[in-house]
Design a protein around this motif. Structure first.
Motif, PDB file in Angstrom:
ATOM      1  N   TYR A 128       7.199  28.026   2.485  1.00  0.00           N
ATOM      2  CA  TYR A 128       8.264  28.851   3.055  1.00  0.00           C
ATOM      3  C   TYR A 128       9.543  28.053   3.354  1.00  0.00           C
ATOM      4  N   ASP A 135      17.386  28.562  -0.740  1.00  0.00           N
ATOM      5  CA  ASP A 135      18.363  29.609  -0.402  1.00  0.00           C
ATOM      6  C   ASP A 135      19.687  28.969   0.011  1.00  0.00           C
ATOM      7  N   GLN A 150      14.424  29.056  13.895  1.00  0.00           N
ATOM      8  CA  GLN A 150      14.611  28.636  12.501  1.00  0.00           C
ATOM      9  C   GLN A 150      15.319  27.288  12.384  1.00  0.00           C
TER      10      GLN A 150
HETATM   11  N1  TRP Z   1      13.262  32.378   7.679  1.00  0.00           N
HETATM   12  C1  TRP Z   1      14.344  33.144   8.205  1.00  0.00           C
HETATM   13  C2  TRP Z   1      13.810  34.047   9.330  1.00  0.00           C
HETATM   14  O1  TRP Z   1      12.707  34.519   9.266  1.00  0.00           O
HETATM   15  C3  TRP Z   1      14.992  33.992   7.168  1.00  0.00           C
HETATM   16  C4  TRP Z   1      15.622  33.164   6.115  1.00  0.00           C
HETATM   17  C5  TRP Z   1      15.222  33.028   4.834  1.00  0.00           C
HETATM   18  C6  TRP Z   1      16.800  32.360   6.271  1.00  0.00           C
HETATM   19  N2  TRP Z   1      16.067  32.205   4.148  1.00  0.00           N
HETATM   20  C7  TRP Z   1      17.044  31.787   5.002  1.00  0.00           C
HETATM   21  C8  TRP Z   1      17.657  32.095   7.332  1.00  0.00           C
HETATM   22  C9  TRP Z   1      18.129  30.924   4.800  1.00  0.00           C
HETATM   23  C10 TRP Z   1      18.739  31.241   7.144  1.00  0.00           C
HETATM   24  C11 TRP Z   1      18.968  30.658   5.879  1.00  0.00           C
HETATM   25  O2  TRP Z   1      14.533  34.312  10.260  1.00  0.00           O
END
Ligand code: TRP
Length: 331
Positions: A128, A135, A150
């Motif tokens: 994850y 991303d 996060q």
């Molecule tokens: N993992 C984050 C959450 O659950 C969501 C997320 C996925 C995210 N990719 C990201 C947040 C990239 C910031 C940047 O809140």
């Protein structure tokens, strides 16, 4: 002057709480004009936990509508669905080779989720943070507004970016997490020393952005506080502090101003005022989301053009990465 790039995402896993709204969406709305923004709906992250396919699809669209209803302007920022841009999965694969199993096993969220979903500790769950790094790094984002939970994932993203840059030469912008001070952490209404979470089994512990007025007011009435009947913020008063934070955000004032407004008042009046304020603030958002969901062609158009903008930016980074790591591209 060129605007700085900002990236964030949220999973389409059902309910969005007022904690998510305060910690994430409302900040995105404020920042969208200042930065060059990309916002994704992280459906690829969502399937690391078992999802019903129909529900996932429906919630993805609902979340897109909710973002727009909250004030994200799809003409200003790129709003798209993560799985619509294949570069995320592609970059994640490369980044996997720069990430150690040990460090993924030590991630707080992985450990929590492994405990919670002990029958489904899949590779995706462990991977994850790497997908999240992909991303962010694909868009060369300088800033990543996220909730406190996060932060660790953005920190590992920085490590992975530095590792890649050191091994293959300057490629990625190393991102900075943007943790909002006020309201970055909205607490449970039932156990105010715990974060407000939509996965809390006690539904009175959290308020959904889509709860109706009566439900919202009832949940605030039942909020757990202390018994000294003094409305002030302080470490010794987590329940009241949390309510003051929520009130000040939705009212658009400071916590100090809220304290003054309620000086000498009782907890009952205060809780009712918080509930009413939140319900008043959410009503127009809920109405706008319903209106948008009735116009699917519009939403599909928004997401298609968002994905196109994202694809263009992502493709640039991915080709650079493929070249740097030595993938043959038909010279
Ligand atoms: N993992 C984050 C959450 O659950 C969501 C997320 C996925 C995210 N990719 C990201 C947040 C990239 C910031 C940047 O809140």
């Amino acid at each position: 002057m060129d605007k700085k790039r900002m990236y964030s995402a949220a999973q389409p896993t059902g309910k969005i709480t007022i904690g998510n709204y305060i910690g994430a969406i409302s900040n995105w709305v404020k920042l969208q004009h200042e930065y060059d923004c990309f916002f994704a709906i992280a459906d690829m992250h969502a399937i690391t936990i078992k999802q019903d396919p129909q529900e996932l699809r429906r919630r993805t669209l609902e979340l897109a509508a909710l973002y727009i209803a909250c004030g994200l302007d799809p003409e200003v920022c790129a709003l798209y669905v993560q799985s619509n841009v294949s570069a995320h999965a592609e970059l994640a694969w490369v980044l996997n080779t720069l990430t150690y199993v040990g460090e993924m096993e030590r991630m707080t969220q992985f450990k929590d989720k492994s405990r919670k979903h002990a029958d489904n500790i899949n590779m995706g769950l462990m991977d994850y943070p790497v997908l999240m790094a992909a991303d962010i790094l694909l868009y060369q984002a300088e800033y990543v507004p996220v909730g406190f939970d996060q932060k660790q994932h953005v920190e590992i993203t920085r490590d992975i970016a530095n590792r890649f840059n050191n091994r293959y030469g300057e490629t990625f912008t190393v991102p900075t997490p943007l943790i909002m001070k006020s309201g970055a952490k909205i607490m449970s209404l039932q156990e105010p020393d715990k974060k407000m979470s939509k996965s809390d089994e006690n539904i009175n512990a959290w308020v959904s952005l889509l709860d109706d007025r009566d439900t919202i007011i009832r949940k605030f009435k039942r909020a757990v506080t202390d018994s000294d009947n003094c409305i002030r913020a302080g470490e010794d008063k987590p329940g009241i502090t949390n309510l003051l934070t929520i009130y000040s955000v939705f009212r658009g004032c400071t916590v100090e101003e809220a304290e003054k407004e309620f000086a000498g008042k009782g907890y009952g009046d205060f809780k009712l005022a918080v509930g009413e304020t939140v319900a008043d603030a959410l009503a127009p958002i809920q109405a706008e989301q319903a209106r948008l969901l009735a116009d699917k062609a519009y939403l599909n158009g928004v997401l298609a053009s968002g994905a196109e903008r994202a694809f263009k930016a992502a493709r640039k980074t991915l080709s650079k990465v493929y070249r740097k790591v030595g993938f043959y591209r038909g010279e």
